[in-house]
Scaffold this active site. Structure first.
Site, PDB file in Angstrom:
ATOM      1  N   HIS A  63      43.531  30.329 -14.330  1.00 17.37           N
ATOM      2  CA  HIS A  63      44.551  31.263 -14.807  1.00 17.37           C
ATOM      3  C   HIS A  63      45.157  32.028 -13.648  1.00 17.37           C
ATOM      4  O   HIS A  63      44.709  31.923 -12.512  1.00 17.37           O
ATOM      5  CB  HIS A  63      43.990  32.183 -15.894  1.00 17.37           C
ATOM      6  CG  HIS A  63      42.924  33.140 -15.443  1.00 17.37           C
ATOM      7  ND1 HIS A  63      41.734  32.740 -14.880  1.00 17.37           N
ATOM      8  CD2 HIS A  63      42.874  34.498 -15.498  1.00 17.37           C
ATOM      9  CE1 HIS A  63      40.997  33.807 -14.611  1.00 17.37           C
ATOM     10  NE2 HIS A  63      41.661  34.884 -14.955  1.00 17.37           N
ATOM     11  N   HIS A  65      45.427  35.213 -12.808  1.00 18.13           N
ATOM     12  CA  HIS A  65      44.957  36.485 -12.235  1.00 18.13           C
ATOM     13  C   HIS A  65      44.688  36.308 -10.732  1.00 18.13           C
ATOM     14  O   HIS A  65      44.207  35.261 -10.288  1.00 18.13           O
ATOM     15  CB  HIS A  65      43.682  36.952 -12.944  1.00 18.13           C
ATOM     16  CG  HIS A  65      43.970  37.708 -14.216  1.00 18.13           C
ATOM     17  ND1 HIS A  65      43.064  37.812 -15.254  1.00 18.13           N
ATOM     18  CD2 HIS A  65      45.072  38.407 -14.605  1.00 18.13           C
ATOM     19  CE1 HIS A  65      43.603  38.541 -16.230  1.00 18.13           C
ATOM     20  NE2 HIS A  65      44.815  38.913 -15.869  1.00 18.13           N
ATOM     21  N   ASP A  67      42.502  37.313  -8.653  1.00 18.75           N
ATOM     22  CA  ASP A  67      41.181  36.957  -8.114  1.00 18.75           C
ATOM     23  C   ASP A  67      40.876  35.462  -8.255  1.00 18.75           C
ATOM     24  O   ASP A  67      39.826  34.995  -7.827  1.00 18.75           O
ATOM     25  CB  ASP A  67      40.061  37.811  -8.750  1.00 18.75           C
ATOM     26  CG  ASP A  67      39.971  37.709 -10.257  1.00 18.75           C
ATOM     27  OD1 ASP A  67      41.015  37.589 -10.921  1.00 18.75           O
ATOM     28  OD2 ASP A  67      38.837  37.750 -10.792  1.00 18.75           O
ATOM     29  N   HIS A  68      41.833  34.712  -8.822  1.00 20.59           N
ATOM     30  CA  HIS A  68      41.651  33.261  -8.960  1.00 20.59           C
ATOM     31  C   HIS A  68      42.702  32.457  -8.190  1.00 20.59           C
ATOM     32  O   HIS A  68      42.563  31.249  -8.066  1.00 20.59           O
ATOM     33  CB  HIS A  68      41.667  32.871 -10.447  1.00 20.59           C
ATOM     34  CG  HIS A  68      40.542  33.512 -11.208  1.00 20.59           C
ATOM     35  ND1 HIS A  68      39.419  32.828 -11.607  1.00 20.59           N
ATOM     36  CD2 HIS A  68      40.348  34.803 -11.590  1.00 20.59           C
ATOM     37  CE1 HIS A  68      38.587  33.662 -12.231  1.00 20.59           C
ATOM     38  NE2 HIS A  68      39.134  34.869 -12.225  1.00 20.59           N
ATOM     39  N   HIS A 140      41.141  34.581 -23.049  1.00 18.75           N
ATOM     40  CA  HIS A 140      41.147  35.652 -22.049  1.00 18.75           C
ATOM     41  C   HIS A 140      42.328  36.569 -22.373  1.00 18.75           C
ATOM     42  O   HIS A 140      42.953  36.426 -23.418  1.00 18.75           O
ATOM     43  CB  HIS A 140      41.265  34.993 -20.665  1.00 18.75           C
ATOM     44  CG  HIS A 140      41.013  35.909 -19.511  1.00 18.75           C
ATOM     45  ND1 HIS A 140      40.050  36.884 -19.503  1.00 18.75           N
ATOM     46  CD2 HIS A 140      41.612  35.977 -18.269  1.00 18.75           C
ATOM     47  CE1 HIS A 140      40.067  37.513 -18.330  1.00 18.75           C
ATOM     48  NE2 HIS A 140      41.003  36.988 -17.578  1.00 18.75           N
ATOM     49  N   ASP A 211      37.804  32.655 -16.887  1.00 16.39           N
ATOM     50  CA  ASP A 211      37.481  33.922 -17.542  1.00 16.39           C
ATOM     51  C   ASP A 211      37.700  33.772 -19.050  1.00 16.39           C
ATOM     52  O   ASP A 211      38.739  33.279 -19.494  1.00 16.39           O
ATOM     53  CB  ASP A 211      38.403  35.040 -17.024  1.00 16.39           C
ATOM     54  CG  ASP A 211      38.153  35.352 -15.559  1.00 16.39           C
ATOM     55  OD1 ASP A 211      37.361  34.634 -14.929  1.00 16.39           O
ATOM     56  OD2 ASP A 211      38.759  36.318 -15.053  1.00 16.39           O
ATOM     57  N   HIS A 269      31.266  34.729 -11.749  1.00 19.89           N
ATOM     58  CA  HIS A 269      32.167  35.854 -12.056  1.00 19.89           C
ATOM     59  C   HIS A 269      31.322  37.085 -12.384  1.00 19.89           C
ATOM     60  O   HIS A 269      31.427  37.695 -13.449  1.00 19.89           O
ATOM     61  CB  HIS A 269      33.106  35.481 -13.216  1.00 19.89           C
ATOM     62  CG  HIS A 269      34.424  36.205 -13.210  1.00 19.89           C
ATOM     63  ND1 HIS A 269      34.628  37.355 -13.924  1.00 19.89           N
ATOM     64  CD2 HIS A 269      35.610  35.966 -12.578  1.00 19.89           C
ATOM     65  CE1 HIS A 269      35.888  37.769 -13.748  1.00 19.89           C
ATOM     66  NE2 HIS A 269      36.492  36.934 -12.927  1.00 19.89           N
TER      67      HIS A 269
HETATM   68 ZN    ZN Z   1      38.636  36.876 -12.872  1.00 18.07          ZN
HETATM   69 ZN    ZN Z   2      41.033  36.946 -15.384  1.00 24.15          ZN
END
Ligand code: ZN
Ligand code: ZN
Length: 314
Positions: A63, A65, A67-68, A140, A211, A269
């Site tokens: 996805h 976000h 942090d990915h 998510h 997530d 995670h």
């Molecule tokens: Zn994340």
């Molecule tokens: Zn996320």
């Protein structure tokens, strides 16, 4: 086949855990490796491993976000500097193409290799003679995919010494036996293929989930796999806290593994709120639901073989 975690933290990097990135090493199977998510500084983490960016064949993004995905532009650029010439394919949700192309264009990053970006839907997103990858929507706060990766069964191997001992002459009869056909020798004796070949070898299967809240798709993607990699941003008993953020507790991750009849679970995670010694508490909590749980750590590597999962001790 090996799995190596490059980043196992949730949301932001901490000293112990970088943001999400997971490598599936397929050096024997394809001479390459695949990457699942690419948090910021994924390429820095790679420097502590034997991985060579030019061997990177595919990237699967769960996805959008940060942090990915924030590690993507740097890694893509470095792969080019480091003499990566082979094509690279990125799979991900809607928006990934525009984001990558815009970032590369505005930073004037020119790649010396073909880059394919595929914005995917649910279903089979990749298949060849060796592997099949299927994607499904998880639950998510923004669209997020989980991936089910199946290695196709490996053909039986001919036990050549045994065949020769039984009097099969070198030549085409051996090939027939290898291909599953029974043969009759000149002396009239029948040799059965199954007596001189190994059992077909079931390929490795795993589910890499992004997530997510506890959800049915996670269970479906994980059905009967050898290994499930499931997020565990929260600890047991905080289910109501986890939900609004679109995340799971370790208990919910363990439930997914149990209900899908998976063999092993690795949780990742992990929030920086949990200090290193507390991460093991998560594991102990999860064991209430499911018997085989490992807690991912940055740079930790696992071997997957014959349905078993073993950490590789350095
Ligand atoms: Zn994340
Ligand atoms: Zn996320």
């Amino acid at each position: 086949m090996e799995l190596q975690f490059l980043g196992t933290g949730a949301g932001m990097p901490s000293k112990q855990r970088n943001t999400s990135a997971l490598v599936l090493k397929l050096m024997q199977e394809r001479g390459t490796f695949w990457l699942f998510d690419c948090g910021e500084a994924t390429q820095h983490q790679m420097l502590y491993t034997t991985l060579k960016p030019r061997k990177l064949e595919k990237i699967f993004i769960t996805h959008m976000h940060g942090d990915h995905i924030f590690g993507l532009p740097g890694l893509l650029g470095s792969r080019s500097f480091l003499d990566g010439k082979e094509a690279l394919t990125i799979y991900g949700p809607k928006g990934i193409k525009e984001w990558i192309q815009t970032t590369l264009r505005l930073s004037r990053t020119y790649l010396q290799y073909p880059l394919h970006i595929e914005e995917i839907d649910e279903g089979i997103i990749f298949e060849d003679d060796l592997f099949r990858v299927e994607a499904k929507n998880l639950d998510h706060v923004i669209p997020c995919y989980g991936y089910r990766i199946l290695q196709k069964p490996l053909p039986p191997m001919l036990l050549i010494d045994k065949a020769l001992q039984l009097g099969v002459p070198k030549g085409p009869l051996l090939a027939k036996l290898k291909n599953g056909q029974d043969v009759i020798l000149e002396n009239g004796e029948t040799i059965f293929s199954q007596d001189v070949t190994t059992e077909p070898n079931k390929g490795v299967s795993l589910a890499v989930l992004g997530d997510t809240r506890y959800c049915q798709s996670a269970i479906e993607l994980s059905q009967d796999v050898d290994v499930v990699i499931h997020e565990s941003t929260f600890d047991a008993g905080t289910e109501e806290l986890a939900k609004p953020y679109g995340h799971s507790t370790v208990t919910e991750a363990a439930k997914v593994a149990k209900e899908s009849n998976a063999k092993h679970l690795i949780i990742n995670h992990i929030s920086a709120r949990f200090l290193p010694h507390e991460a093991n508490q998560l594991r102990i909590q999860g064991l209430q639901e499911f018997p085989s749980i490992f807690v991912a750590e940055d740079l930790l590597e696992f071997e997957m073989k014959n349905g078993e999962l073993n950490p590789i001790k350095k």
